[in-house]
Design an enzyme around this catalytic site. Structure first.
Site, short mmCIF file in Angstrom:
data_model
loop_
_atom_site.label_atom_id
_atom_site.label_comp_id
_atom_site.label_asym_id
_atom_site.label_seq_id
_atom_site.Cartn_x
_atom_site.Cartn_y
_atom_site.Cartn_z
N ASN A 185 -3.33 -14.14 10.31
CA ASN A 185 -3.19 -14.00 8.86
C ASN A 185 -4.60 -13.91 8.27
O ASN A 185 -5.39 -14.85 8.39
CB ASN A 185 -2.45 -15.24 8.32
CG ASN A 185 -2.21 -15.15 6.83
OD1 ASN A 185 -2.91 -14.44 6.09
ND2 ASN A 185 -1.22 -15.87 6.36
N VAL A 186 -4.90 -12.80 7.62
CA VAL A 186 -6.28 -12.58 7.14
C VAL A 186 -6.69 -13.51 6.01
O VAL A 186 -7.86 -13.57 5.66
CB VAL A 186 -6.51 -11.11 6.68
CG1 VAL A 186 -6.40 -10.16 7.85
CG2 VAL A 186 -5.58 -10.73 5.53
N TYR A 231 -3.33 -6.73 -8.52
CA TYR A 231 -3.70 -5.77 -7.47
C TYR A 231 -4.93 -4.95 -7.86
O TYR A 231 -5.86 -4.79 -7.07
CB TYR A 231 -2.49 -4.87 -7.21
CG TYR A 231 -2.64 -3.90 -6.06
CD1 TYR A 231 -2.55 -4.34 -4.73
CD2 TYR A 231 -2.83 -2.53 -6.28
CE1 TYR A 231 -2.65 -3.45 -3.67
CE2 TYR A 231 -2.93 -1.64 -5.23
CZ TYR A 231 -2.85 -2.10 -3.93
OH TYR A 231 -2.95 -1.20 -2.87
N1 LIG Z 1 0.39 2.96 0.74
C1 LIG Z 1 -0.33 3.27 -0.33
O1 LIG Z 1 0.05 4.11 -1.18
C2 LIG Z 1 -1.66 2.61 -0.55
C3 LIG Z 1 -2.47 3.10 -1.58
C4 LIG Z 1 -3.71 2.51 -1.80
C5 LIG Z 1 -4.12 1.47 -1.02
N2 LIG Z 1 -3.32 0.99 -0.04
C6 LIG Z 1 -3.81 -0.13 0.76
O2 LIG Z 1 -3.81 0.23 2.10
C7 LIG Z 1 -3.60 -0.95 2.90
C8 LIG Z 1 -2.44 -0.70 3.86
O3 LIG Z 1 -1.30 -0.39 3.11
P1 LIG Z 1 0.01 0.24 3.76
O4 LIG Z 1 0.63 1.08 2.72
O5 LIG Z 1 -0.32 0.81 5.10
O6 LIG Z 1 0.90 -1.08 3.92
P2 LIG Z 1 1.96 -1.55 5.01
O7 LIG Z 1 2.79 -2.56 4.31
O8 LIG Z 1 2.61 -0.40 5.66
O9 LIG Z 1 1.03 -2.27 6.08
C9 LIG Z 1 0.35 -3.44 5.77
C10 LIG Z 1 0.32 -4.33 7.01
O10 LIG Z 1 -0.44 -5.49 6.68
C11 LIG Z 1 0.22 -6.61 7.25
N3 LIG Z 1 -0.14 -7.84 6.53
C12 LIG Z 1 0.34 -8.26 5.33
N4 LIG Z 1 -0.18 -9.44 5.01
C13 LIG Z 1 -1.02 -9.78 6.02
C14 LIG Z 1 -1.84 -10.89 6.26
N5 LIG Z 1 -1.92 -11.92 5.40
N6 LIG Z 1 -2.58 -10.91 7.41
C15 LIG Z 1 -2.49 -9.89 8.30
N7 LIG Z 1 -1.72 -8.82 8.12
C16 LIG Z 1 -0.99 -8.76 7.00
C17 LIG Z 1 1.70 -6.29 7.12
O11 LIG Z 1 2.48 -7.08 8.02
C18 LIG Z 1 1.72 -4.80 7.43
O12 LIG Z 1 1.90 -4.56 8.81
C19 LIG Z 1 -3.38 -2.09 1.92
O13 LIG Z 1 -4.60 -2.77 1.71
C20 LIG Z 1 -2.95 -1.38 0.65
O14 LIG Z 1 -3.23 -2.13 -0.50
C21 LIG Z 1 -2.10 1.54 0.22
#
Ligand SMILES: NC(=O)c1ccc[n+]([C@@H]2O[C@H](COP(=O)([O-])OP(=O)(O)OC[C@H]3O[C@@H](n4cnc5c(N)ncnc54)[C@H](O)[C@@H]3O)[C@@H](O)[C@H]2O)c1
Length: 260
Positions: free
Chosen positions: A61-62, A151
């Protein structure tokens, strides 16, 4: 052709899904060994089976410093080095600010911002000169949206933290950069992308007229970590299909649907 990351060792957080899984896959295709951190155990197991022995799944957990320290410890014990850090774990709880609980604010800010701080701190401690860190923020670091205040604030923090880290870590020969994705089709955005009304509202604002696929975010992340970006540090790269030129749609009609 030589692979860009042959036998380089990477830590990827949030590795089991979406952008993190795409970065992990691309790194392995380019020759790296990946220590992937996630809290989603089923997704980790499935990804590990898919990516094979160059992917080391770690339950971490980060937001918990001891777990982040142990995560980096796995890379060092297993491979004796750490070359690359991709700090991607993130997400949040949406709520209009007047209704947002302190718990939901803390959840989002801890996950997005504290998680990147702890990961960068412990990765950098293990890295030799020539290493690189890429933190994933969001277009929301620049663009507000109804219900997104925790966020957007946390992601703006990730961008500035990355610049500060680039300043402080330059003396150790470590580069730090930040990627700001727009809308990406991942499990996290499923509720948006699968709702036709919301998708249409987004598409009116996104000049590219489609969400990105995770690999389209992973490729710029790998570029920033590569030798091709050897003089790039303290930089931010928008990867958003030109969305930053128009701003967010008004999401007030739907925000209630996404409350935790
Ligand atoms: N999908 C989008 O449109 C988008 C846009 C801008 C930014 N982001 C950012 O990109 C990153 C990835 O997003 P995504 O869409 O791939 O999300 P996702 O939900 O598909 O993947 C996120 C992963 O992080 C893991 N996670 C959650 N909390 C955690 C914790 N405390 N410790 C370790 N792992 C943890 C989850 O289990 C999941 O596997 C995030 O930082 C998100 O804010 C996403």
């Amino acid at each position: 052709m030589t692979k860009r990351f042959q036998d380089k060792v990477a830590v990827v957080t949030g590795s089991a899904s979406g952008i993190g899984a795409a970065v992990s896959r691309m790194l392995i295709e380019e020759g790296a060994l990946v220590v992937g951190a996630d809290i989603g155990e089923a997704a980790q197991t499935a990804l590990a089976a898919d990516l094979g022995e160059r992917y080391i799944p770690v339950s971490a957990n980060v937001t918990v410093e001891a777990e982040v320290k142990d995560l980096v410890g796995v890379a060092m014990e297993r491979f004796g080095r750490l070359d690359l850090g991709f700090n991607i774990a993130g997400g949040g709880r949406l709520s209009m600010l007047m209704e947002m609980s302190e718990t939901d604010w803390d959840f989002t800010v801890d996950l997005c911002l504290k998680g990147v701080f702890l990961s960068t701190k412990h990765e950098a401690a293990a890295m030799a000169p020539g290493s690189a860190i890429v933190n994933v923020a969001s277009l929301n670091a620049h663009v507000p949206a109804h219900g997104f205040s925790a966020y957007t604030s946390a992601k703006a923090g990730v961008e500035m933290f990355s610049r500060n880290a680039a300043l402080e870590l330059a003396g150790r020969g470590i580069r730090v950069n930040c990627v700001l994705p727009g809308l990406v089709e991942t499990p996290a955005t499923g509720p948006f992308v699968s709702n036709q009304a919301i998708l249409s509202a987004f598409m009116e604002r996104i000049p590219a007229k489609r969400p990105a696929q995770p690999a389209e975010i992973a490729a710029p992340c790998l570029f920033l970590a590569s030798a091709e970006a050897s003089y790039v540090s303290g930089s931010s790269l928008l990867v958003d299909g030109a969305w930053g030129t128009t701003g967010y749609p008004d999401l007030r009609t739907w925000i209630g649907e996404f409350k935790p």
